[in-house]
Enzyme design. Structure first.
Site, PDB file in Angstrom:
ATOM      1  N   ASN A  56      34.216   9.821  21.790  1.00 52.81           N
ATOM      2  CA  ASN A  56      32.777  10.010  21.526  1.00 52.81           C
ATOM      3  C   ASN A  56      32.561   9.854  20.033  1.00 52.81           C
ATOM      4  OD1 ASN A  56      34.288  12.777  21.628  1.00 52.81           O
ATOM      5  ND2 ASN A  56      32.576  13.070  20.223  1.00 52.81           N
TER       6      ASN A  56
ATOM      7  N   TYR B  33      42.680  26.924  20.361  1.00 54.52           N
ATOM      8  CA  TYR B  33      41.377  27.468  20.802  1.00 54.52           C
ATOM      9  C   TYR B  33      41.464  28.170  22.158  1.00 54.52           C
ATOM     10  CZ  TYR B  33      40.902  23.140  23.547  1.00 54.52           C
ATOM     11  OH  TYR B  33      41.117  22.108  24.413  1.00 54.52           O
TER      12      TYR B  33
ATOM     13  N   HIS C 209      46.365  24.470  23.260  1.00 55.36           N
ATOM     14  CA  HIS C 209      45.620  24.417  21.997  1.00 55.36           C
ATOM     15  C   HIS C 209      45.414  25.825  21.448  1.00 55.36           C
ATOM     16  CE1 HIS C 209      44.441  20.970  24.480  1.00 55.36           C
ATOM     17  NE2 HIS C 209      44.263  20.300  23.353  1.00 55.36           N
TER      18      HIS C 209
ATOM     19  N   SER D 264      44.073  14.546  25.991  1.00 53.32           N
ATOM     20  CA  SER D 264      43.021  14.530  27.016  1.00 53.32           C
ATOM     21  C   SER D 264      42.770  13.127  27.517  1.00 53.32           C
ATOM     22  CB  SER D 264      41.693  15.022  26.438  1.00 53.32           C
ATOM     23  OG  SER D 264      41.796  16.307  25.958  1.00 53.32           O
TER      24      SER D 264
HETATM   25  N1  HPA Z   1      35.177  16.953  18.076  1.00 52.77           N
HETATM   26  C1  HPA Z   1      36.318  17.654  18.191  1.00 52.77           C
HETATM   27  N2  HPA Z   1      37.257  17.361  19.090  1.00 52.77           N
HETATM   28  C2  HPA Z   1      37.054  16.305  19.894  1.00 52.77           C
HETATM   29  C3  HPA Z   1      35.877  15.544  19.828  1.00 52.77           C
HETATM   30  C4  HPA Z   1      34.882  15.882  18.861  1.00 52.77           C
HETATM   31  O1  HPA Z   1      33.827  15.239  18.735  1.00 52.77           O
HETATM   32  N3  HPA Z   1      35.981  14.583  20.777  1.00 52.77           N
HETATM   33  C5  HPA Z   1      37.183  14.762  21.390  1.00 52.77           C
HETATM   34  N4  HPA Z   1      37.829  15.804  20.860  1.00 52.77           N
END
Ligand code: HPA
Length: 300
Positions: A254, A98, A96, A43
Site C-alpha cells: 500500500n 506489537y 511481532h 505478510s
Molecule cells: N505501515 C506500516 N506497516 C505496514 C504498512 C504501512 O503502511 N503496510 C504494510 N505494513
C-alpha cells in the site's frame, strides 16, 4: 508469551541461548540437513514455502520455546528442505513486537536459524511505500534501515556464543552494510533478467500496530525513509550480531498514510501480497543458488 519486559537479565540471556539450542536440537532431529540459508516470509508472501523440495514442515507449536503468531496471514510453520539443491529453512510466519512479544521472543527464531548453521538470512515483509515512485504491488530491495521502534533486540547482557561460528557476537557491532550490497546486487541483476522492477529503499520500522498518521509519514520522508513497516529490523540486528549476511526484500502492499487520500486496511495489504507473489517467488527461487555461492565466497 513470556513476561519479564524487554531487557533480559544475565541469567536470562544464558537461558535464551539454552532455549535456542534446545529448539535447534529438536529441529535437527526432524531434519538432519543443516540449512545454509534462512528465509523469513512476511505478510502475504507465505506461499513461497511451497517451492521447498523434500520438505519437512514443523508447526511452531511443536518446536520447544518457539513463539506463536497471533496475526491472520502468518501461519506459523518452519519448513526445511532444498531449493535447487541448496538446504534452506523457511519461516512461514513471524511474531511481532506489537503483538506483545518481547525482543528475545521476536528474535528467537532468527537466533535458532543461526544456531542451525544458516550463514545468510533473507528477510521479507509487507511495507507501506513512502517514496512516490515505489509502485503498489512492487518489490523493493532494502538498502538500509531506520529503527524507530524504540527497542533493540541486542539489549541485555551480551551472549557471545551466538556469534562463535562466524567470529562475531561482540557487545558492540557494526551496522554499516547490514543489508549486504553483494546480495542486493545479485537480487537486482536477477530481477533485471526477469523484467521485475527491484529499486532499492530505506526501510523505517515503527512498533505498530496502528498504521502511521500522515504527519508521521511526512516526517519519515524527511528522515530519509522510503518504506515503512512493523518488522524486520530486530531480526536483522540479531542476524548481524551473529555475523549472518542479510538480504531484505519488501513488498509494497500500500502507499503509506496520507500519500493517497484514503485509509489503509489490512485486507488490502494481504490481497496485494497474493498478486505480487508470483514475481517474488520466481525471483527468490532463482536467487537461492546464487546467494549460496556468494556467501561461500564471503566466508572463504
Ligand atoms: N505501515 C506500516 N506497516 C505496514 C504498512 C504501512 O503502511 N503496510 C504494510 N505494513
Amino acid at each position: 508469551m513470556g513476561g519479564g519486559g524487554c531487557t533480559p537479565r544475565k541469567e536470562h540471556m544464558h537461558e535464551i541461548y539454552k532455549r535456542a539450542q534446545d529448539a535447534a536440537g529438536h529441529i535437527r532431529q526432524r531434519s538432519p540437513n543443516a540449512p545454509a540459508i534462512g528465509i523469513i516470509l512476511g505478510s502475504g508472501l507465505g506461499n513461497f514455502a511451497n517451492r521447498v523440495q523434500e520438505q519437512v514442515s514443523i508447526p511452531y507449536s511443536e518446536i520447544p520455546h518457539f513463539p506463536q503468531s497471533t496475526v491472520v496471514g502468518h501461519s506459523g510453520k518452519l519448513i526445511l528442505g532444498h531449493i535447487h539443491g541448496v538446504p534452506v529453512a523457511v519461516m512461514q510466519g513471524r511474531v511481532h513486537a506489537y503483538e506483545g512479544y518481547t525482543m528475545p521472543e521476536v528474535t528467537f527464531p532468527t537466533r535458532v536459524l543461526g544456531l542451525l548453521g544458516c550463514r545468510t538470512l533473507i528477510v521479507t515483509n509487507a511495507a507501506g511505500g513512502i517514496r512516490p515512485d515505489l509502485p503498489q504491488g512492487g518489490l523493493v530491495a532494502i538498502s538500509d534501515h531506520i529503527n524507530l521502534t524504540g527497542m533493540n533486540a541486542a539489549v541485555g547482557p551480551n551472549e557471545p556464543r551466538f556469534g562463535v561460528a562466524t567470529g562475531s557476537g561482540q557487545r558492540f557491532f557494526d551496522m554499516s552494510n547490514a543489508y549486504s550490497p553483494a546480495l542486493r546486487n545479485l537480487a537486482q541483476q536477477e530481477a533485471a533478467r526477469r523484467n521485475i522492477g527491484l529499486p532499492e529503499g530505506v526501510y523505517l520500522a515503527v512498533l505498530g500496530p496502528s498504521y502511521e498518521t500522515p504527519a508521521e509519514i511526512r516526517a519519515f520522508r524527511t528522515l530519509g525513509a522510503d518504506l515503512v513497516g512493523m518488522s524486520t529490523v530486530h531480526e536483522v540486528i540479531v542476524a548481524r550480531h551473529m555475523g549472518l549476511q542479510v538480504l531484505g526484500l519488501s513488498l509494497v502492499t500500500n502507499l503509506a498514510a496520507g500519500v493517497l487520500d484514503q485509509p489503509i486496511n489490512h485486507e488490502e495489504v494481504m490481497q496485494m501480497g497474493l498478486q505480487a507473489e508470483a514475481d517474488f517467488t520466481s525471483l527468490l527461487e532463482a536467487l537461492i543458488p546464487q546467494i549460496k555461492a556468494e556467501t561461500a565466497q564471503h566466508h572463504a
